[in-house]
Design an enzyme around this catalytic site. Structure first.
Site, short mmCIF file in Angstrom:
data_model
loop_
_atom_site.label_atom_id
_atom_site.label_comp_id
_atom_site.label_asym_id
_atom_site.label_seq_id
_atom_site.Cartn_x
_atom_site.Cartn_y
_atom_site.Cartn_z
N GLU A 1 43.13 31.69 33.07
CA GLU A 1 41.75 31.39 33.44
C GLU A 1 41.01 30.40 32.55
O GLU A 1 39.92 30.70 32.06
CB GLU A 1 40.93 32.69 33.52
CG GLU A 1 41.38 33.62 34.62
CD GLU A 1 40.43 34.80 34.87
OE1 GLU A 1 39.52 35.04 34.04
OE2 GLU A 1 40.59 35.48 35.89
N GLU B 1 45.58 38.08 40.25
CA GLU B 1 44.61 39.10 39.85
C GLU B 1 43.75 39.43 41.05
O GLU B 1 43.26 38.53 41.73
CB GLU B 1 43.68 38.61 38.72
CG GLU B 1 44.25 38.75 37.34
CD GLU B 1 43.21 38.53 36.24
OE1 GLU B 1 42.01 38.75 36.47
OE2 GLU B 1 43.62 38.14 35.13
#
Ligand SMILES: *[C@@H]1O[C@H](CO)[C@@H](O)[C@H](O)[C@H]1NC(C)=O
Ligand SMILES: *[C@@H]1O[C@H](CO)[C@@H](O)[C@H](O)[C@H]1NC(C)=O
Ligand SMILES: *[C@@H]1O[C@H](CO)[C@@H](O)[C@H](O)[C@H]1NC(C)=O
Ligand SMILES: *[C@@H]1O[C@H](CO)[C@@H](O)[C@H](O)[C@H]1NC(C)=O
Ligand SMILES: *[C@@H]1O[C@H](CO)[C@@H](O)[C@H](O)[C@H]1NC(C)=O
Ligand SMILES: *[C@@H]1O[C@H](CO)[C@@H](O)[C@H](O)[C@H]1NC(C)=O
Ligand SMILES: *[C@@H]1O[C@H](CO)[C@@H](O)[C@H](O)[C@H]1NC(C)=O
Ligand SMILES: *[C@@H]1O[C@H](CO)[C@@H](O)[C@H](O)[C@H]1NC(C)=O
Ligand SMILES: *[C@@H]1O[C@H](CO)[C@@H](O)[C@H](O)[C@H]1NC(C)=O
Ligand SMILES: *[C@@H]1O[C@H](CO)[C@@H](O)[C@H](O)[C@H]1NC(C)=O
Ligand SMILES: *[C@@H]1O[C@H](CO)[C@@H](O)[C@H](O)[C@H]1NC(C)=O
Ligand SMILES: *[C@@H]1O[C@H](CO)[C@@H](O)[C@H](O)[C@H]1NC(C)=O
Length: 474
Positions: free
Chosen positions: A225, A334
């Site tokens: 991320e 995710e």
């Protein structure tokens, strides 16, 4: 003498590590094919969040320990692993962290992960577990546990993604990178932070990209991320392409190199890595066995929260369809069962929720958070909606993408973010394709609750209550 060796090391490895060796096509001459790779594997995984990188909402007890006396307040609680180590000092931090690493995930977890139908684990780990940055308060030591985890995974026939979850300065400013500074990801502040990240990955490739891991280490995610909208994307792209080259030069194992999408639109990485748009000649190279990692939540924006389950279901159908159109294979690496951001500290220690519109969020409340982790307080509608939310994601990600990885396997006290608890509460199908409501992208529930938004529902409840009050007082 030492400096001579250092010079040699820089001369031999420096060029490759820092991407100056662009003359090769990134192929080690003695490549060993991984036993399985992302071309012939459908991901059904969980992340071991909160283990080798701390997250307050996953294991609040480690952080609540700082709020134990009468004269402490929430402001005394460290907000991330960096401050945790800083406040405790190395000796005490090491002793507490070792105890946590030893107990939070054990071999039994791997047996259980396998028994609920999953086939892989994503293991977040911080750069400091390989190589600390000068001045870091972090405790090194998690690498031994990563090694145990890989052994256990092999024993229970699970694959492993090693996921570099934190880099120096923080690639996103979230507490899950080890260092929270919301709005100010500092990773690109200094060249040395980025160079340090290359070095850490180089040591990961050198160790885990070898033949002994061919049965287990299916992939290595270069950084979790990176917050593209606040970073320099040219530098992120350079980082990905340079470290990719280093991976192929360093590893003998031909495993998958995983790139998080850096919060860019779907298709962005096709443009960069396949269509080679805007890419300088020197950075062009052959990319094979790569995977793009998309993360998907609908609880971190007010718009996302303010939607009915019907709208959430439609979102997932469209989203998975669009991922399926990408050229580079991709997973949803995710996702969770959450329909609110109510879990305490989900947004960070000391930070409120959008759901209740509490500081620093300024939106109007959408509802109440009380009871989010208390099963006895869940209404039938909550249970149904969550089950549908989980089913639609399993259904769509499982059929239209290379698969999915749930975040996370376990937590101390949440329901929505805890795979194990969701199984126990029958919100997570067992077997994983045993759906109650969703059939091929459609909600077949005959008693679908309307498609109005949460806020609208709340308003109607208030109106109805008011009417009832008026009526009953007449
Ligand atoms: C570049 O890599 C190739 C093959 O990996 C190697 O033969 C060559 O010596 C390297 N060059 C430099 C400058 O490191
Ligand atoms: C790399 O270069 C060598 C020699 O030029 C060539 O044989 C090989 O096919 C290339 N590999 C890839 C993946 O491009
Ligand atoms: C207040 O905190 C200090 C250390 O921060 C501690 O020494 C003291 O005993 C505490 N007082 C009470 C009343 O808990
Ligand atoms: C921490 O302590 C303060 C003051 O005693 C209290 O108001 C707060 O609820 C505590 N926070 C948590 C998370 O227990
Ligand atoms: C593994 O699963 C069993 C049976 O569901 C359960 O009793 C046990 O607590 C689980 N252990 C771990 C470490 O998850
Ligand atoms: C990075 O730079 C920003 C802006 O100057 C600053 O706010 C932040 O503290 C820096 N972070 C790090 C880790 O260097
Ligand atoms: C982003 O990084 C590139 C490469 O270092 C640099 O040329 C460019 O000026 C940077 N862009 C911004 C907006 O800072
Ligand atoms: C190929 O990989 C092996 C094992 O990782 C390593 O020893 C060797 O130096 C690599 N070859 C090149 C040209 O980088
Ligand atoms: C490539 O450049 C164009 C125009 O400068 C820009 O609009 C586009 O977003 C860039 N694409 C990528 C993948 O960076
Ligand atoms: C590496 O694996 C990919 C995907 O299976 C395959 O296409 C490629 O030929 C392999 N490369 C080498 C050098 O073995
Ligand atoms: C499917 O799940 C339901 C509960 O959700 C359960 O009663 C049933 O036994 C499951 N089916 C199979 C084949 O396990
Ligand atoms: C599932 O739905 C899609 C799109 O609506 C349709 O094309 C496909 O044929 C359906 N598959 C099955 C097995 O019903």
């Amino acid at each position: 003498m030492i400096w001579v060796i250092q010079l040699i090391i820089v001369a031999v490895f420096g060029a490759q590590v820092f991407g100056f060796n662009i003359s090769t096509n990134g192929t080690n001459s003695t490549i060993i094919q991984a036993s399985i790779n992302s071309d012939n594997f459908q991901y059904k995984g969980v992340a071991l969040g909160g283990w080798l990188v701390l997250e307050p909402y996953i294991t609040p007890s480690l952080f609540l320990a700082f709020n134990a006396t009468a004269n402490t307040t929430e402001a005394d609680i460290p907000i991330d692993e960096y401050r945790y180590c800083e406040v405790l000092g190395t000796t005490e931090a090491k002793s507490r962290l070792e105890a946590h690493w030893n107990s939070w995930i054990t071999e039994q977890d791997f047996a259980n992960i396998s028994s609920v139908g999953l086939n892989m684990v994503r293991i977040p780990v911080g750069y400091w577990s390989f190589l600390k940055y000068p001045g870091d308060p972090y405790v090194k030591g998690a690498q031994n546990y990563l090694d145990d985890a890989i052994d256990w995974a092999k024993k229970y026939d699970l694959k492993v993604w090693i996921d570099l979850h934190g880099v120096p300065g923080s690639q996103n400013g979230f507490d899950n990178s080890g260092y929270r500074d919301i709005g100010y990801p500092g990773w690109q502040n200094k060249t040395s932070y980025v160079e340090h990240s290359y070095e850490v990955l180089h040591s990961i490739y050198s160790k885990y990209g070898t033949e002994s891991y061919r049965d287990t280490v299916i992939g290595i995610e270069v950084v979790n991320e990176p917050l593209g909208p606040l970073l320099n994307m040219t530098m992120v792209e350079q980082f990905y392409t340079t470290t990719y080259k280093d991976a192929r030069n360093t590893q003998t194992l031909n495993n998958t190199i995983v790139f998080h999408d850096a919060f860019q639109a779907l298709g962005y990485w096709d443009d960069v890595l396949v269509n080679k748009k805007n890419m300088t000649t020197s950075r062009r190279s052959q990319y094979y066995n790569i995977l793009v990692d998309h993360h998907h939540y609908e609880v971190f924006t007010v718009d996302g929260l303010n939607q009915s389950i019907g709208q959430h279901i439609t979102n997932i159908v469209n989203y998975a369809t669009d991922i399926g159109k990408e050229s580079i294979p991709a997973v949803v690496g995710e996702w969770s069962g959450a329909l609110t951001d109510c879990t305490p500290w989900l947004n960070g220690v000391g930070i409120g929720t959008r759901w209740e519109g509490t500081s620093p969020y300024k939106n109007k409340a959408l509802g109440k958070c009380a009871g989010v982790n208390n099963w006895s307080k869940w209404l039938l509608k909550d249970k149904k909606d969550h089950r549908k939310w989980i089913e639609i994601q399993l259904d769509q990600y499982g059929s239209k993408t290379k698969g999915w990885i749930f975040w996370c396997w376990k937590t101390e006290s949440t329901i929505e973010w805890d795979f194990q608890r969701l199984v126990q509460l029958d919100l997570m199908p067992q077997p994983l394709d045993n759906f109650t409501y969703i059939k091929n992208g459609t909600d077949t529930d005959p008693h679908k609750s309307g498609s109005i938004s949460r806020a609208a529902q709340l308003k109607w409840n208030l109106v109805i209550t008011a009417v009832l009050l008026v009526v009953s007082s007449v």
